[in-house]
Motif scaffolding. Structure first.
Motif, short mmCIF file in Angstrom:
data_model
loop_
_atom_site.label_atom_id
_atom_site.label_comp_id
_atom_site.label_asym_id
_atom_site.label_seq_id
_atom_site.Cartn_x
_atom_site.Cartn_y
_atom_site.Cartn_z
N GLY A 75 40.95 -23.28 -23.94
CA GLY A 75 41.48 -24.06 -25.04
C GLY A 75 40.71 -25.34 -25.28
N ALA A 76 40.55 -25.69 -26.56
CA ALA A 76 39.93 -26.94 -26.99
C ALA A 76 38.55 -27.14 -26.39
N GLY A 77 37.76 -26.06 -26.35
CA GLY A 77 36.39 -26.20 -25.87
C GLY A 77 36.29 -26.63 -24.42
N ILE A 319 23.68 -34.91 -30.35
CA ILE A 319 24.88 -34.75 -31.18
C ILE A 319 24.91 -35.78 -32.31
N GLN A 320 24.60 -37.01 -31.97
CA GLN A 320 24.65 -38.06 -32.99
C GLN A 320 23.54 -37.93 -34.02
N GLU A 321 22.32 -37.62 -33.55
CA GLU A 321 21.22 -37.50 -34.49
C GLU A 321 21.31 -36.24 -35.35
N GLY A 322 21.94 -35.19 -34.80
CA GLY A 322 22.10 -33.96 -35.56
C GLY A 322 23.39 -33.90 -36.35
N HIS A 323 24.22 -34.97 -36.22
CA HIS A 323 25.52 -35.01 -36.91
C HIS A 323 26.35 -33.78 -36.60
N VAL A 324 26.40 -33.42 -35.32
CA VAL A 324 27.11 -32.22 -34.87
C VAL A 324 28.58 -32.57 -34.68
N SER A 325 29.44 -31.66 -35.10
CA SER A 325 30.88 -31.83 -34.87
C SER A 325 31.46 -30.49 -34.44
N MET A 326 32.68 -30.53 -33.92
CA MET A 326 33.34 -29.31 -33.48
C MET A 326 33.87 -28.50 -34.65
N GLY A 327 34.06 -29.15 -35.82
CA GLY A 327 34.65 -28.48 -36.97
C GLY A 327 33.65 -27.66 -37.76
#
Length: 327
Positions: A75-77, A319-327
């Motif tokens: 659950g939740a990654g 994550i920040q430079e690639g603008h990655v999100s879980m959604g």
């Protein structure tokens, strides 16, 4: 001036209580384990991490002469299972087996219910394996250089699949994009199987997957391996180069590690570390997990603590430079 009798009595009783507790705490560590250990896997049953957990459970149990019970709490990654262990009694009887997600979630997951580097007692790294970049057998791309060259000439046209937003394999691709200075279009799936089905069917151009996930289709000739995401070549993938050979410094292998709740006595952590390392050096582990490219070398709890710290910082940047999100 002499202290009043009542004050001296209370102080004496307090000291007596502390002194009486200390032998009990030492006894608990000395006799560990004297009951079953629960190994928490924050993934559903049947996946690669679950398979690794069951091999480890068998061998760690044999080393410590106790039962090791695998419990799946997905659950939740991986946050659900991780939080369960973080809140458990710090006595070594509840242990977490997590992956690179442990470090990735520190940045990716919003409002974690725990502090990654404070809520857990690191035990040991128990495995590393490369991710694999695969294409269809008829793909014109033979090398990672071919892919980079085409992507630079046709920004955003090439598509890559992953087993989900923010997964380790997704971030392996994001790291490649960052280091190669190319634009690729991400197509996230709910798991590796649908992504590979679409790759075989021609809906996407490439897939970054775990070695365990892609091996059957590569062996069957339905997919072709282009490159490994590990820092060094793998004996399980003879002849397949690493992305690092073209882009020095690139590394995005999957790692697996054990953690207990923060505050677990160091003697118990050390006992678990020794048992885990012995388990990974066993013939059973080498035979069962080596076929999936999972290997391990002896390491200490301090080694794991340092590594998690470094991984959090490294993936935060991606994550920040690639603008990655879980959604």
């Amino acid at each position: 001036m002499r202290k009043p009798f009542l004050v001296r009595l209370v102080a004496g009783l307090g000291l007596a209580a502390i002194l009486s507790w200390l032998p009990l705490a030492g006894h608990a560590a000395d006799t560990f384990p004297d009951k079953p250990i629960h190994l928490i896997v924050p993934f559903p049953p049947g996946g690669g991490t679950d398979t690794l957990a069951r091999v480890l459970a068998e061998r760690i149990g044999a080393e410590l002469k106790t039962s090791v019970i695998v419990e799946n709490r997905p659950g939740a990654g991986t946050v659900v299972g991780s939080d369960y262990v973080a809140r458990s009694e710090p006595n070594g009887y509840t242990v977490l087996l997590n992956t690179s997600a442990h470090a990735i979630n520190d940045t990716l997951a919003p409002k974690l219910p725990y502090e990654t580097e404070k809520a857990f007692a690191p035990i040991a790294i128990v495995g590393r394996a490369p991710n694999v970049l695969v294409v269809r057998p008829d793909s014109p791309f033979k090398t990672i250089g071919d892919i980079a060259a085409y992507a630079k000439a046709h920004p955003g046209k090439l598509t890559f699949g992953s087993s989900g937003n923010g997964t380790a394999v997704h971030l392996a691709a994001e790291l490649f994009k960052e280091m190669a200075h190319v634009s690729l279009t991400h197509v996230p799936y709910k798991g590796a199987s649908p992504a590979m089905t679409d790759l075989v069917g021609g809906q996407i151009d490439m897939f970054f997957g775990t070695a365990g996930a892609v091996t059957p289709l590569v062996k069957a000739g339905k997919l072709r391996a282009i490159a490994l995401t590990s820092a060094e070549r793998s004996p399980s993938w003879p002849g397949i180069p690493t992305i690092a050979e073209t882009y020095p410094g690139y590394a995005a292998d999957v790692w697996y590690a054990l953690f207990a709740a923060a505050g677990t006595p160091p003697t118990i952590v050390d006992t678990l570390n020794r048992a885990a390392i012995e388990a990974t050096q066993s013939d059973l582990f080498q035979q069962r997990m080596g076929s999936e490219g999972i290997t391990n070398t002896p390491n200490t709890p301090a080694d794991l603590a340092r590594y998690v710290h470094e991984e959090i910082a490294r993936w935060r940047k991606v994550i920040q430079e690639g603008h990655v999100s879980m959604g």
